[in-house]
Scaffold this active site. Structure first.
Site, PDB file in Angstrom:
ATOM      1  N   CYS A 132      -2.439  24.664   7.938  1.00 29.39           N
ATOM      2  CA  CYS A 132      -2.691  23.582   6.999  1.00 29.39           C
ATOM      3  C   CYS A 132      -1.913  22.156   6.989  1.00 29.39           C
ATOM      4  O   CYS A 132      -0.781  22.441   6.481  1.00 29.39           O
ATOM      5  CB  CYS A 132      -2.483  24.475   5.551  1.00 29.39           C
ATOM      6  SG  CYS A 132      -2.830  23.186   4.269  1.00 29.39           S
ATOM      7  N   CYS A 135      -0.831  21.003   3.449  1.00 32.95           N
ATOM      8  CA  CYS A 135       0.363  21.749   2.961  1.00 32.95           C
ATOM      9  C   CYS A 135       1.717  21.335   3.747  1.00 32.95           C
ATOM     10  O   CYS A 135       2.721  21.428   2.885  1.00 32.95           O
ATOM     11  CB  CYS A 135       0.137  23.225   3.062  1.00 32.95           C
ATOM     12  SG  CYS A 135      -1.401  23.868   2.647  1.00 32.95           S
ATOM     13  N   ASP A 136       1.764  21.284   5.085  1.00 33.14           N
ATOM     14  CA  ASP A 136       2.941  21.331   5.571  1.00 33.14           C
ATOM     15  C   ASP A 136       3.219  19.993   6.493  1.00 33.14           C
ATOM     16  O   ASP A 136       4.234  19.752   6.974  1.00 33.14           O
ATOM     17  CB  ASP A 136       3.046  22.523   6.641  1.00 33.14           C
ATOM     18  CG  ASP A 136       2.749  23.801   6.099  1.00 33.14           C
ATOM     19  OD1 ASP A 136       3.267  23.983   5.012  1.00 33.14           O
ATOM     20  OD2 ASP A 136       2.114  24.624   6.909  1.00 33.14           O
TER      21      ASP A 136
END
Ligand code: NAP
Length: 312
Positions: A132, A135-136
């Site tokens: 992701c 997200c990261d």
């Protein structure tokens, strides 16, 4: 508890179905075991969903869809469905907390990221291996990262990562990308992106965190080491079909085969969204599946209501 329509999964397919089902006056409940929105909430920019000329995040788009479903009065429940059984015309839905009875089930459980299953992948997940970028990605400011895959997800997320990383490699197993041309062109023009063609990842290396990838060039058969601080894996998706896989028809990838009404081979059981066998997996097609499924559900209930009431 008895409902006209039970929708399983609150991604765009389930929410599309929710709008049509609740607006059509059917008593509707939507189960979601995780976050409302499914995979699209992990997408930073949605620019091809009609009606919004300003690019918005997947999260914001889902927020609007959820508000619309709420407006029409469908119920939402955070609960995991554990079993779906067909008894005559009725469907029995067991969750981790209760048992429900419904005339119709709309199955919209979506898909999840495929793993490469190479050494180091599992051990270093969360330590430089990610599925992701939204997200990261921000963890990789001024770092070197790799994306594996050549589809829409891989190339879109590579473009997103250029906001943070100093260099983004796209590692693709062929000499042509699968992503649509509009996205490809943007990647080719982006100076931070370098595509490593004809190559697969054989191993992800690092003690505590990812340090490098062992690559194999499939044309030359030469192995090489690519130093990276992180690797994002976008090698396709697999269907969340466990609950129905033994009861409906599946394609060779495990996606559910439906007719043009989005009905599975079980009467009154419909499917919508990424779980469905189809040529185009997009928010717009998921929403469309959901609308068709709910429309068909209403008709199916009308046709079978007398019999359903007799067997209540
Ligand atoms: P995808 O389209 O199935 O692409 C997967 C990519 O990974 C392909 O390039 C494939 O290579 C490669 N691959 C598969 N297994 C591999 C392995 N073991 N090792 C290395 N590479 C491997 O998957 P996706 O990009 O996740 O997209 C899923 C669906 O969502 C698609 O229908 C896509 O169109 C849709 N989507 C749409 C948008 C958008 O419209 N904005 C954004 C994201 C996703 P090959 O090309 O050689 O098969």
């Amino acid at each position: 508890m008895i409902y006209d329509v039970v929708i399983i999964g609150a991604g765009p397919g389930g929410l599309g179905a929710g709008v049509y089902s609740a607006r059509g006056g059917l008593k509707t409940i939507i189960f979601e075991k995780g976050l409302v929105g499914g995979q699209i909430v992990l997408t930073n920019e949605v620019e091809n969903y009609p009606g919004f000329e300003v690019t918005m995040s997947g999260f914001d788009l889902i927020d609007k869809m959820k508000a619309q479903v709420d407006k029409f009065g469908a119920e939402f429940k955070t609960d995991e469905v554990l079993e779906i059984k067909v008894e005559g015309l009725w469907k029995i839905i067991k969750t981790s907390k209760e048992t429900y009875k419904a005339k119709v089930v709309i199955f919209s459980t979506g898909a999840f990221p495929r793993k490469m299953n190479v050494p180091g992948e599992e051990r270093l997940t969360g330590r430089g291996v990610s599925y992701c970028a939204t997200c990261d990605g921000a963890l990789y400011r001024n770092s070197v990262v790799a994306i594996v895959g050549g589809g829409d997800s891989a190339v879109e997320e590579a473009l997103f990562l250029t906001k943070f990383a100093s260099k983004v490699y796209i590692i693709h197993r062929r000499d042509k990308l699968r992503a649509v041309h509009a996205i490809q062109e943007r990647a080719f023009k982006n100076e931070k992106i370098e595509i490593v063609w004809d190559s697969v990842v054989k191993e992800i290396n690092g003690d505590q965190f990812v340090q490098s990838l062992t690559l194999l060039n499939k044309k030359t058969n030469v192995e090489s080491d690519l130093k990276v601080d992180g690797v994002f894996i976008y090698v396709g998706v697999l269907p969340n079909n466990q609950l129905l896989k033994d009861q409906v028809e599946l394609d060779s990838g495990g996606f559910i085969i439906t007719d043009e009404k989005m009905q599975t081979k079980l009467p009154g059981v419909y499917a919508a969204g990424d779980i469905v066998h189809k040529v185009l997996r997009q928010v717009v097609t998921a929403v469309s599946d959901g609308a068709i499924a709910a429309f068909s559900a209403e008709k199916w209930i009308d046709e079978n209501d007398e019999e359903l009431n007799k067997t209540l």
